[in-house]
Enzyme design. Structure first.
Site, PDB file in Angstrom:
ATOM      1  N   GLU A  35       0.911  -1.210   0.020  1.00  0.00           N
ATOM      2  CA  GLU A  35      -0.165  -0.035   0.081  1.00  0.00           C
ATOM      3  C   GLU A  35       0.932   1.459   0.037  1.00  0.00           C
ATOM      4  O   GLU A  35       1.803   1.259   0.810  1.00  0.00           O
ATOM      5  CB  GLU A  35      -0.952  -0.052   1.147  1.00  0.00           C
ATOM      6  CG  GLU A  35      -1.646   1.392   1.407  1.00  0.00           C
ATOM      7  CD  GLU A  35      -2.594   1.625   0.274  1.00  0.00           C
ATOM      8  OE1 GLU A  35      -2.461   2.766  -0.280  1.00  0.00           O
ATOM      9  OE2 GLU A  35      -3.172   0.847  -0.337  1.00  0.00           O
ATOM     10  N   GLU A 206     -26.058  20.289 -12.671  1.00  0.00           N
ATOM     11  CA  GLU A 206     -26.071  19.104 -13.415  1.00  0.00           C
ATOM     12  C   GLU A 206     -26.591  19.203 -14.790  1.00  0.00           C
ATOM     13  O   GLU A 206     -27.312  19.847 -14.997  1.00  0.00           O
ATOM     14  CB  GLU A 206     -27.339  18.129 -12.614  1.00  0.00           C
ATOM     15  CG  GLU A 206     -27.527  17.012 -13.153  1.00  0.00           C
ATOM     16  CD  GLU A 206     -26.435  16.002 -13.259  1.00  0.00           C
ATOM     17  OE1 GLU A 206     -26.076  15.578 -14.518  1.00  0.00           O
ATOM     18  OE2 GLU A 206     -25.794  15.779 -12.208  1.00  0.00           O
ATOM     19  N   VAL A 271     -18.207  14.326 -10.639  1.00  0.00           N
ATOM     20  CA  VAL A 271     -18.537  14.023 -11.615  1.00  0.00           C
ATOM     21  C   VAL A 271     -18.293  12.282 -11.941  1.00  0.00           C
ATOM     22  O   VAL A 271     -18.168  11.913 -13.118  1.00  0.00           O
ATOM     23  CB  VAL A 271     -18.062  14.663 -12.995  1.00  0.00           C
ATOM     24  CG1 VAL A 271     -18.786  16.099 -12.733  1.00  0.00           C
ATOM     25  CG2 VAL A 271     -16.817  14.566 -13.005  1.00  0.00           C
ATOM     26  N   GLY A 272     -18.096  11.534 -10.655  1.00  0.00           N
ATOM     27  CA  GLY A 272     -17.781  10.273 -10.981  1.00  0.00           C
ATOM     28  C   GLY A 272     -16.279  10.033 -10.354  1.00  0.00           C
ATOM     29  O   GLY A 272     -15.709  10.689 -10.231  1.00  0.00           O
ATOM     30  N   ASP A 312     -13.169  -1.580  -6.967  1.00  0.00           N
ATOM     31  CA  ASP A 312     -13.583  -0.419  -8.129  1.00  0.00           C
ATOM     32  C   ASP A 312     -12.701  -0.608  -9.308  1.00  0.00           C
ATOM     33  O   ASP A 312     -13.334  -0.354 -10.338  1.00  0.00           O
ATOM     34  CB  ASP A 312     -12.955   0.740  -7.559  1.00  0.00           C
ATOM     35  CG  ASP A 312     -14.131   1.158  -6.297  1.00  0.00           C
ATOM     36  OD1 ASP A 312     -15.062   0.492  -5.848  1.00  0.00           O
ATOM     37  OD2 ASP A 312     -13.841   2.441  -5.844  1.00  0.00           O
ATOM     38  N   HIS A 444     -42.146  -3.427  17.149  1.00  0.00           N
ATOM     39  CA  HIS A 444     -42.969  -2.099  17.442  1.00  0.00           C
ATOM     40  C   HIS A 444     -42.482  -1.189  18.530  1.00  0.00           C
ATOM     41  O   HIS A 444     -42.246  -1.649  19.788  1.00  0.00           O
ATOM     42  CB  HIS A 444     -44.330  -2.458  17.439  1.00  0.00           C
ATOM     43  CG  HIS A 444     -45.189  -1.066  17.536  1.00  0.00           C
ATOM     44  ND1 HIS A 444     -45.443  -0.362  16.494  1.00  0.00           N
ATOM     45  CD2 HIS A 444     -45.938  -0.716  18.787  1.00  0.00           C
ATOM     46  CE1 HIS A 444     -46.191   0.648  17.033  1.00  0.00           C
ATOM     47  NE2 HIS A 444     -46.463   0.557  18.383  1.00  0.00           N
TER      48      HIS A 444
END
Length: 465
Positions: A35, A206, A271-272, A312, A444
């Site tokens: 890493e 957007e 934007v991603g 990812d 409940h």
């Protein structure tokens, strides 16, 4: 040059990578993990966890500010609050640090060797790592690529100065007076709503006709209502064009083709995200790609023998819990267990206000797959617990086949519905039918009762609506 050998090498210590390494170590596999940054990856350090900490702080501040305006129906009166964002960020960093230490401890407990540095492939079995003490060569029988993703940068709005990504947004020392958010997806709206509660004037830009396009319009309606209540301006069909000469405004093209300026102290670009497939020697190995992602099969194997890929870097959904599940599976495969990727549902959560949860198929997807379907929807306005939490906006929706009542998808929008995601995922994974959910006694008063009531509604006999 130092050289070590191992059975399993994991590149990347994000959620997928560190889970893979820990599980492999538990199974007695000689494992090394590499890493470059801190363990935990994007999710732990600059994503999921710190953003939820900031969202929680903003929620608490927003509640007190609302009470200070004398509009709280609970009868609570307080003075106008102030926010020391530096202290908030320090609190957030403390949480991240503790979790970082936890991951390090778990890797050590599993007898996983950690190498700090940047990994580069020499070939399919050999990786070169640049560390602080020099170059280290690692030979491995099996390699797992878990390099993750990074924010997408717009060429006309490069990160730097007033233009920031979500990473910088989570480390600001003060709340911007005016914040422009480019992108109306879940990251932009999560952070935009948080900063709105902290006092910033938010403008969301957007390019598409609506925000949160991965969710249906009915599901997002309560979020749009809340955006209005927070004073967030949402500009649809508007394209970002660049930064003004002085750097104090965002240049945009409006829906009617006109140019305009949006004053902003900071411009948050969301934007991603893009997979991190460059910089670690991909050209030295022969992997088939699926567009910009690494192609994998149902066991996360790549096209090259002995190399797996998870998380990812392998495509959508780009979610930490998907990466974790893949990492655990791959570790068990390497250890000789029989495993495959066969998930009916991977819940996805949007931590806006109110929250959104989806698991399985949407009504449209279910109809396309199964033909005739049944839909049961129960409003939180009829749920006692939601009312006592001032969270009446929203609902739970269950989608099932009409012929055998097999549940195909579950969605919810409402205050705190993220905590229902486990029940939704379990129901789909276990192949539940409407009768299974309706026949399960739900405690409940809880918001979970909405899940049972939605199933009852689909069966034609809801009790409380």
């Amino acid at each position: 040059m130092k050289e070590i050998s191992c059975k399993l090498l994991v590149i990347g210590a994000g959620p997928g990578g560190y889970v893979c390494a820990i599980r492999a170590g538990q199974l007695g596999v000689d494992t090394v993990i590499v890493e470059f940054g801190k363990p935990g990856g994007t999710c732990l350090n600059v994503g999921c966890v710190p953003s939820k900490a900031l969202i929680h702080a903003a929620e608490e501040f927003g509640k007190i500010a609302h009470m200070a305006r004398g509009k709280d129906p609970l009868g609570i009166k307080v003075g106008a609050p102030t926010l020391d964002l530096t202290k908030t960020i320090a609190w957030k960093d403390g949480i991240v640090s503790r979790l970082n230490s936890g991951v390090v401890g778990l890797l050590k407990k599993a007898k996983v060797k950690t190498v700090q540095g940047w990994a580069t492939f020499r070939d399919g079995k050999t990786v070169e790592v640049e560390t602080e003490t020099g170059t280290q060569l690692i030979h491995a029988e099996t390699v797992v690529i878990a390099t993750g993703s990074a924010p997408v940068e717009l060429p006309f709005l490069p990160f730097g100065g007033p233009v920031i990504s979500s990473t910088e947004a989570l480390a600001l020392s003060e709340v911007p007076e005016k914040l422009a958010v480019v992108g109306g997806g879940y990251i932009g709206l999560e952070l935009g709503m948080a900063f709105a509660k902290m006092g910033a004037k938010i403008t969301v830009i957007e390019a598409l006709p609506r925000v949160l396009t991965q969710y249906d319009a009915e599901l997002t309606r309560p979020v749009l209502k809340r955006l209005g209540e927070l004073g967030v301006e949402v500009m649809l069909g508007v394209k970002a064009k660049g930064l003004s000469t002085k750097g104090d405004a965002l240049l945009v093209e409006t829906a009617d083709g006109k140019n305009a300026k949006i004053a902003a102290d900071r411009i948050l670009v969301t934007v991603g995200r893009k997979p991190l497939t460059e910089g670690w020697g991909l050209e030295q190995i022969d992997l088939d790609m699926a567009g910009k992602f690494i192609r994998i099969d149902d066991q996360c194997r790549t096209s090259m023998r002995g190399i797996f890929a998870i998380g990812d870097v392998t495509g959508e959904p780009m979610l930490a819990h998907r990466a974790m599940a893949q990492g655990e599976m791959v570790a068990e495969i390497v250890a000789g267990h029989k495993r495959s990727w066969d998930k009916r549902a991977i819940p996805a959560i949007c931590f806006t206000d109110p929250e959104l949860v989806t698991a399985g198929l949407s009504p449209e997807e279910a109809k396309a797959l199964a033909g005739e379907i049944k839909i049961g929807q129960f409003p939180f306005a009829a749920n006692g617990r939601a009312m006592t939490k001032q969270g009446e906006d929203g609902f739970v929706r269950v989608v099932a086949r009409a012929d055998n009542h097999l549940v195909l998808g579950i969605q919810a929008v409402g205050h705190g519905v993220s905590e229902l995601s486990a029940a939704f995922g379990l129901a789909l994974e276990m192949g539940a039918r409407l009768e299974d959910i309706a026949g399960t006694i739900h405690a409940h008063p809880t918001q979970g009762e909405g899940f049972q009531e939605a199933a009852l509604k689909a069966l034609g006999h809801a009790l409380h609506v």
